[in-house]
Scaffold this motif. Structure first.
Motif, mmCIF file in Angstrom:
data_model
loop_
_atom_site.group_PDB
_atom_site.id
_atom_site.type_symbol
_atom_site.label_atom_id
_atom_site.label_comp_id
_atom_site.label_asym_id
_atom_site.label_seq_id
_atom_site.Cartn_x
_atom_site.Cartn_y
_atom_site.Cartn_z
ATOM 1 N N LYS A 103 0.248 -1.346 -0.423
ATOM 2 C CA LYS A 103 -0.014 0.012 0.279
ATOM 3 C C LYS A 103 1.152 1.784 -0.074
ATOM 4 O O LYS A 103 0.227 2.257 -0.358
ATOM 5 N N ALA A 104 1.537 1.202 0.756
ATOM 6 C CA ALA A 104 2.439 2.476 1.106
ATOM 7 C C ALA A 104 3.618 2.810 0.005
ATOM 8 O O ALA A 104 3.396 4.037 -1.495
ATOM 9 N N LEU A 105 3.780 1.313 -1.046
ATOM 10 C CA LEU A 105 4.689 1.803 -2.430
ATOM 11 C C LEU A 105 3.682 1.785 -3.487
ATOM 12 O O LEU A 105 4.304 2.976 -4.108
ATOM 13 N N LYS A 106 2.181 1.890 -3.296
ATOM 14 C CA LYS A 106 1.525 2.535 -4.263
ATOM 15 C C LYS A 106 1.432 3.970 -3.785
ATOM 16 O O LYS A 106 1.243 4.850 -5.155
ATOM 17 N N ASN A 107 1.052 4.078 -2.532
ATOM 18 C CA ASN A 107 1.012 5.359 -2.843
ATOM 19 C C ASN A 107 2.356 6.355 -3.337
ATOM 20 O O ASN A 107 2.463 7.130 -3.832
ATOM 21 N N ARG A 108 3.621 5.852 -2.658
ATOM 22 C CA ARG A 108 5.233 6.249 -3.004
ATOM 23 C C ARG A 108 4.797 6.573 -4.415
ATOM 24 O O ARG A 108 5.465 7.701 -5.057
ATOM 25 N N LEU A 109 4.187 5.924 -5.286
ATOM 26 C CA LEU A 109 3.880 6.017 -6.528
ATOM 27 C C LEU A 109 2.995 6.986 -7.810
ATOM 28 O O LEU A 109 3.328 7.097 -9.107
ATOM 29 N N LYS A 110 2.662 7.553 -6.399
ATOM 30 C CA LYS A 110 1.684 8.515 -7.231
ATOM 31 C C LYS A 110 1.983 9.699 -6.969
ATOM 32 O O LYS A 110 2.685 10.224 -6.203
ATOM 33 N N ILE A 111 1.471 10.783 -7.893
ATOM 34 C CA ILE A 111 1.374 12.405 -7.314
ATOM 35 C C ILE A 111 0.124 12.778 -7.318
ATOM 36 O O ILE A 111 -0.472 12.982 -8.727
ATOM 37 N N SER A 112 0.874 13.638 -6.948
ATOM 38 C CA SER A 112 -0.585 14.199 -5.995
ATOM 39 C C SER A 112 -0.305 15.659 -6.698
ATOM 40 O O SER A 112 0.508 16.072 -6.725
ATOM 41 N N THR A 113 -1.922 16.290 -7.389
ATOM 42 C CA THR A 113 -1.815 17.614 -8.393
ATOM 43 C C THR A 113 -2.672 18.066 -7.041
ATOM 44 O O THR A 113 -3.266 19.465 -7.391
ATOM 45 N N ASN A 114 -3.733 17.896 -6.661
ATOM 46 C CA ASN A 114 -4.623 18.438 -5.695
ATOM 47 C C ASN A 114 -4.224 19.086 -4.206
ATOM 48 O O ASN A 114 -5.368 19.212 -3.189
ATOM 49 N N LYS A 115 -3.080 19.049 -3.646
ATOM 50 C CA LYS A 115 -2.976 18.929 -2.462
ATOM 51 C C LYS A 115 -1.661 19.923 -2.072
ATOM 52 O O LYS A 115 -0.683 20.165 -1.282
ATOM 53 N N GLY A 116 -1.493 21.224 -3.193
ATOM 54 C CA GLY A 116 -0.800 22.546 -3.254
ATOM 55 C C GLY A 116 0.735 22.212 -4.106
ATOM 56 O O GLY A 116 0.789 20.722 -4.285
ATOM 57 N N VAL A 126 9.840 11.986 -4.876
ATOM 58 C CA VAL A 126 10.377 10.214 -4.900
ATOM 59 C C VAL A 126 9.252 9.524 -6.157
ATOM 60 O O VAL A 126 10.397 8.925 -6.543
ATOM 61 N N SER A 127 8.488 9.762 -6.661
ATOM 62 C CA SER A 127 7.776 9.212 -7.485
ATOM 63 C C SER A 127 8.739 8.915 -8.513
ATOM 64 O O SER A 127 9.254 7.442 -9.565
ATOM 65 N N LEU A 128 8.990 10.189 -8.859
ATOM 66 C CA LEU A 128 9.774 9.158 -10.428
ATOM 67 C C LEU A 128 11.149 9.502 -10.647
ATOM 68 O O LEU A 128 12.150 8.937 -11.296
ATOM 69 N N GLY A 129 11.399 9.597 -9.556
ATOM 70 C CA GLY A 129 12.751 8.963 -8.912
ATOM 71 C C GLY A 129 12.735 7.572 -8.876
ATOM 72 O O GLY A 129 13.658 6.585 -9.000
ATOM 73 N N ILE A 130 11.714 6.968 -8.567
ATOM 74 C CA ILE A 130 11.867 5.653 -7.903
ATOM 75 C C ILE A 130 11.475 4.738 -9.988
ATOM 76 O O ILE A 130 12.147 3.758 -10.232
#
Length: 268
Positions: A103-116, A126-130
């Motif tokens: 679950k944490a991995l899934k969150n790591r691979l996502k990019i939030s666009t509505n949180k600032g 983080v995600s692009l680096g992974i």
């Protein structure tokens, strides 16, 4: 443990992050020019912009004397040291952001666009680096091969690709050697078998650098060049390397932004 690696990640990236970004973006430019120039019936090596970017990528415009014989300059040292530091930064980043669950991995691979904007930059960092860490590691690990002889020898042994040092060093005269009365120069008798071994080593290195003409696995310098430039997998690997190089240039910039925002928040 995480705090320790976070400090390593930060203090290896802050001093040389600018150079890391330059290396990634200039490497991307070199790759694109080499691939696009033939489409316009041009030779990339004859283009002034190509040679300029190569000088930036290899030496930061500080080309050393005897550049192709292992000569060093401040620019060459900076690029090689930055590549080594980039390897450390990437490995420490893996330790810092390694997920503890799926679950944490899934969150790591996502990019939030509505949180600032800051959260967007953080998630992108983080995600692009992974996504591209493997390709960036291949680039950074093989980069110093073309600058430092000791590094070239070490990584050659690590990869199981023996690669003798460039040039042959002849045996030096020992103390007490007989001197000629006419020219006052020391002479030393060199074992002919040693000369043959050195000559054969030089031939093996030259063959190694050219690669195998019979489809066998490339060795030494040829292998490292393919791993560094992404030519090992044809156009597909070059596309992946182009994407990785672009993201690699973005990572130090986003890292500087996140560091600055954190310092500003701590002051307030």
């Amino acid at each position: 443990m995480r705090k320790f690696f976070l400090k390593i990640h930060k203090w290896f990236a802050l001093p040389l992050g600018v150079v890391m970004a330059i290396l990634c973006f200039s490497g991307l430019a070199i790759l694109l020019i080499k691939d696009l120039a033939p489409l316009f019936d041009m030779n990339a090596k004859e283009l002034p912009i190509y040679t300029t970017i190569v000088r930036l990528h290899r030496w930061l415009f500080m080309k050393p004397e005897n550049a192709h014989d292992g000569g060093l300059s401040l620019g060459r040292i900076l690029t090689a040291v930055s590549s080594i530091c980039m390897t450390i930064v990437l490995l420490s980043g893996i330790v810092i952001w390694w997920p503890k669950s799926k679950k944490a991995l899934k969150n790591r691979l996502k990019i939030s666009t509505n949180k600032g904007f800051r959260r967007f930059v953080y998630d992108s960092h983080v995600s692009l680096g992974i996504y591209v860490v493997i390709f960036l590691l291949l680039m950074s690990l093989t980069g110093p091969v073309f600058s430092f002889g000791w590094y070239r020898q070490g990584i050659s042994k690590l990869f199981g690709q023996p690669m003798p040092p460039k040039g042959m060093k002849m045996q030096q005269p020992k103390d007490g050697a007989k001197q000629s009365a006419t020219n006052d120069k020391a002479f030393v008798q060199v074992d002919t078998s040693q000369i043959k071994q050195q000559t054969q080593a030089a031939k093996d290195e030259a063959k190694d650098m050219k690669g195998d003409q019979h489809g066998k696995k490339p060795k030494g310098g040829k292998l490292f060049k393919q791993l560094h430039t992404g030519t090992w997998g044809g156009w597909f690997s070059r596309v992946l390397y182009a994407i990785a190089a672009f993201i690699g240039g973005f990572l130090p910039i986003s890292g500087y932004y996140l560091w600055w925002k954190r310092r500003s928040r701590e002051k307030n």
